[in-house]
Design a protein around this motif. Structure first.
Motif, PDB file in Angstrom:
ATOM      1  N   PHE A 187       0.826  -1.202   0.000  1.00 42.71           N
ATOM      2  CA  PHE A 187       0.000   0.000   0.000  1.00 42.71           C
ATOM      3  C   PHE A 187       0.862   1.255   0.000  1.00 42.71           C
ATOM      4  O   PHE A 187       0.548   2.237  -0.680  1.00 42.71           O
ATOM      5  CB  PHE A 187      -0.940  -0.006   1.214  1.00 42.71           C
ATOM      6  CG  PHE A 187      -1.780   1.228   1.300  1.00 42.71           C
ATOM      7  CD1 PHE A 187      -2.825   1.435   0.409  1.00 42.71           C
ATOM      8  CD2 PHE A 187      -1.511   2.210   2.247  1.00 42.71           C
ATOM      9  CE1 PHE A 187      -3.598   2.585   0.472  1.00 42.71           C
ATOM     10  CE2 PHE A 187      -2.265   3.362   2.306  1.00 42.71           C
ATOM     11  CZ  PHE A 187      -3.318   3.549   1.424  1.00 42.71           C
ATOM     12  N   ILE A 188       1.965   1.235   0.737  1.00 39.00           N
ATOM     13  CA  ILE A 188       2.856   2.402   0.791  1.00 39.00           C
ATOM     14  C   ILE A 188       3.499   2.649  -0.563  1.00 39.00           C
ATOM     15  O   ILE A 188       3.556   3.785  -1.038  1.00 39.00           O
ATOM     16  CB  ILE A 188       3.924   2.202   1.887  1.00 39.00           C
ATOM     17  CG1 ILE A 188       3.266   2.177   3.261  1.00 39.00           C
ATOM     18  CG2 ILE A 188       4.980   3.300   1.818  1.00 39.00           C
ATOM     19  CD1 ILE A 188       4.208   1.806   4.381  1.00 39.00           C
ATOM     20  N   ILE A 189       3.948   1.592  -1.215  1.00 40.69           N
ATOM     21  CA  ILE A 189       4.549   1.735  -2.546  1.00 40.69           C
ATOM     22  C   ILE A 189       3.506   2.236  -3.543  1.00 40.69           C
ATOM     23  O   ILE A 189       3.781   3.121  -4.356  1.00 40.69           O
ATOM     24  CB  ILE A 189       5.174   0.398  -2.993  1.00 40.69           C
ATOM     25  CG1 ILE A 189       6.370   0.060  -2.102  1.00 40.69           C
ATOM     26  CG2 ILE A 189       5.606   0.468  -4.457  1.00 40.69           C
ATOM     27  CD1 ILE A 189       6.960  -1.301  -2.356  1.00 40.69           C
ATOM     28  N   PHE A 190       2.299   1.696  -3.465  1.00 45.66           N
ATOM     29  CA  PHE A 190       1.215   2.129  -4.361  1.00 45.66           C
ATOM     30  C   PHE A 190       0.875   3.597  -4.121  1.00 45.66           C
ATOM     31  O   PHE A 190       0.667   4.353  -5.077  1.00 45.66           O
ATOM     32  CB  PHE A 190      -0.016   1.238  -4.155  1.00 45.66           C
ATOM     33  CG  PHE A 190      -1.171   1.611  -5.022  1.00 45.66           C
ATOM     34  CD1 PHE A 190      -1.146   1.377  -6.388  1.00 45.66           C
ATOM     35  CD2 PHE A 190      -2.299   2.219  -4.464  1.00 45.66           C
ATOM     36  CE1 PHE A 190      -2.218   1.726  -7.188  1.00 45.66           C
ATOM     37  CE2 PHE A 190      -3.359   2.578  -5.262  1.00 45.66           C
ATOM     38  CZ  PHE A 190      -3.324   2.334  -6.623  1.00 45.66           C
ATOM     39  N   ALA A 191       0.844   4.029  -2.867  1.00 47.76           N
ATOM     40  CA  ALA A 191       0.524   5.421  -2.547  1.00 47.76           C
ATOM     41  C   ALA A 191       1.612   6.367  -3.057  1.00 47.76           C
ATOM     42  O   ALA A 191       1.313   7.447  -3.572  1.00 47.76           O
ATOM     43  CB  ALA A 191       0.341   5.579  -1.040  1.00 47.76           C
ATOM     44  N   ILE A 192       2.866   5.952  -2.923  1.00 43.10           N
ATOM     45  CA  ILE A 192       3.965   6.797  -3.418  1.00 43.10           C
ATOM     46  C   ILE A 192       3.900   6.911  -4.938  1.00 43.10           C
ATOM     47  O   ILE A 192       4.045   8.007  -5.494  1.00 43.10           O
ATOM     48  CB  ILE A 192       5.323   6.234  -2.953  1.00 43.10           C
ATOM     49  CG1 ILE A 192       5.482   6.424  -1.451  1.00 43.10           C
ATOM     50  CG2 ILE A 192       6.480   6.902  -3.692  1.00 43.10           C
ATOM     51  CD1 ILE A 192       6.700   5.739  -0.870  1.00 43.10           C
ATOM     52  N   LEU A 193       3.673   5.793  -5.623  1.00 43.23           N
ATOM     53  CA  LEU A 193       3.577   5.830  -7.086  1.00 43.23           C
ATOM     54  C   LEU A 193       2.375   6.632  -7.559  1.00 43.23           C
ATOM     55  O   LEU A 193       2.425   7.280  -8.603  1.00 43.23           O
ATOM     56  CB  LEU A 193       3.529   4.412  -7.642  1.00 43.23           C
ATOM     57  CG  LEU A 193       4.828   3.614  -7.557  1.00 43.23           C
ATOM     58  CD1 LEU A 193       4.616   2.195  -8.081  1.00 43.23           C
ATOM     59  CD2 LEU A 193       5.924   4.292  -8.340  1.00 43.23           C
ATOM     60  N   LEU A 194       1.306   6.605  -6.803  1.00 39.59           N
ATOM     61  CA  LEU A 194       0.112   7.362  -7.176  1.00 39.59           C
ATOM     62  C   LEU A 194       0.298   8.854  -6.901  1.00 39.59           C
ATOM     63  O   LEU A 194      -0.153   9.699  -7.687  1.00 39.59           O
ATOM     64  CB  LEU A 194      -1.100   6.826  -6.408  1.00 39.59           C
ATOM     65  CG  LEU A 194      -2.454   7.373  -6.811  1.00 39.59           C
ATOM     66  CD1 LEU A 194      -2.740   7.016  -8.270  1.00 39.59           C
ATOM     67  CD2 LEU A 194      -3.539   6.816  -5.916  1.00 39.59           C
ATOM     68  N   ALA A 195       0.987   9.198  -5.829  1.00 40.29           N
ATOM     69  CA  ALA A 195       1.174  10.601  -5.462  1.00 40.29           C
ATOM     70  C   ALA A 195       2.285  11.279  -6.263  1.00 40.29           C
ATOM     71  O   ALA A 195       2.290  12.512  -6.378  1.00 40.29           O
ATOM     72  CB  ALA A 195       1.479  10.704  -3.974  1.00 40.29           C
TER      73      ALA A 195
END
Length: 151
Positions: free
Chosen positions: A3-11
């Motif tokens: 989730f953290i990696i996904f949030a960073i890639l999305l942001a």
């Protein structure tokens, strides 16, 4: 963790756009000039790494070492070139950080400690300094000892 990696890639794209909007409001069309120049430098970096990749691989194989290190160095520099191509300041900072990380493998033509570009010790690795005096055979000097020749 995912989730953290996904949030960073999305942001990341939204953060890049926000920084570009802020800089363009502050500096105007100079931001566009900056993006074009940095994009061109990224393209040149990718082209030069593509040309040097085979030479680095052959250098590592000729030295008897593993060519995987040369592949990782080339891949890192190509990834930095792609980051420079992406319009944005944050990706450019990441690319500069990648380029500033020192590499363990020397570049093409670089020499290591007492080794040539092929990884072997050079033939004249020790230098002997001295002076010489040219002696004419017809008139021997007083301080010169002539040894008999073996013919």
């Amino acid at each position: 963790m995912r989730f953290i990696i996904f949030a960073i890639l999305l942001a990341f794209p939204f953060l890049e756009i926000a920084v570009l909007i802020e800089l363009s409001q502050r500096y105007g069309w100079w931001v566009l000039v900056y993006l074009v120049i940095i994009g061109y430098l990224g393209l040149q970096l990718i082209r030069s790494e593509k040309d040097l990749m085979a030479a680095r691989m052959f250098q590592q194989m000729g030295a008897g070492s593993n060519p995987v290190a040369a592949m990782f160095s080339t891949a890192r520099n190509m990834f930095a070139g792609v980051l420079l191509l992406i319009p944005g300041v944050i990706s450019d900072v990441l690319a500069v950080v990648l380029l500033l990380i020192p590499s363990r493998t020397p570049g093409v033509g670089a020499t290591g400690n007492k080794h040539s570009a092929y990884g072997r010790a050079s033939a004249n690795d020790e230098v002997i300094e001295g002076e010489f005096t040219e002696v004419n055979d017809s008139k021997p000097a007083d301080n010169v000892v002539h040894l008999p020749r073996k013919d």
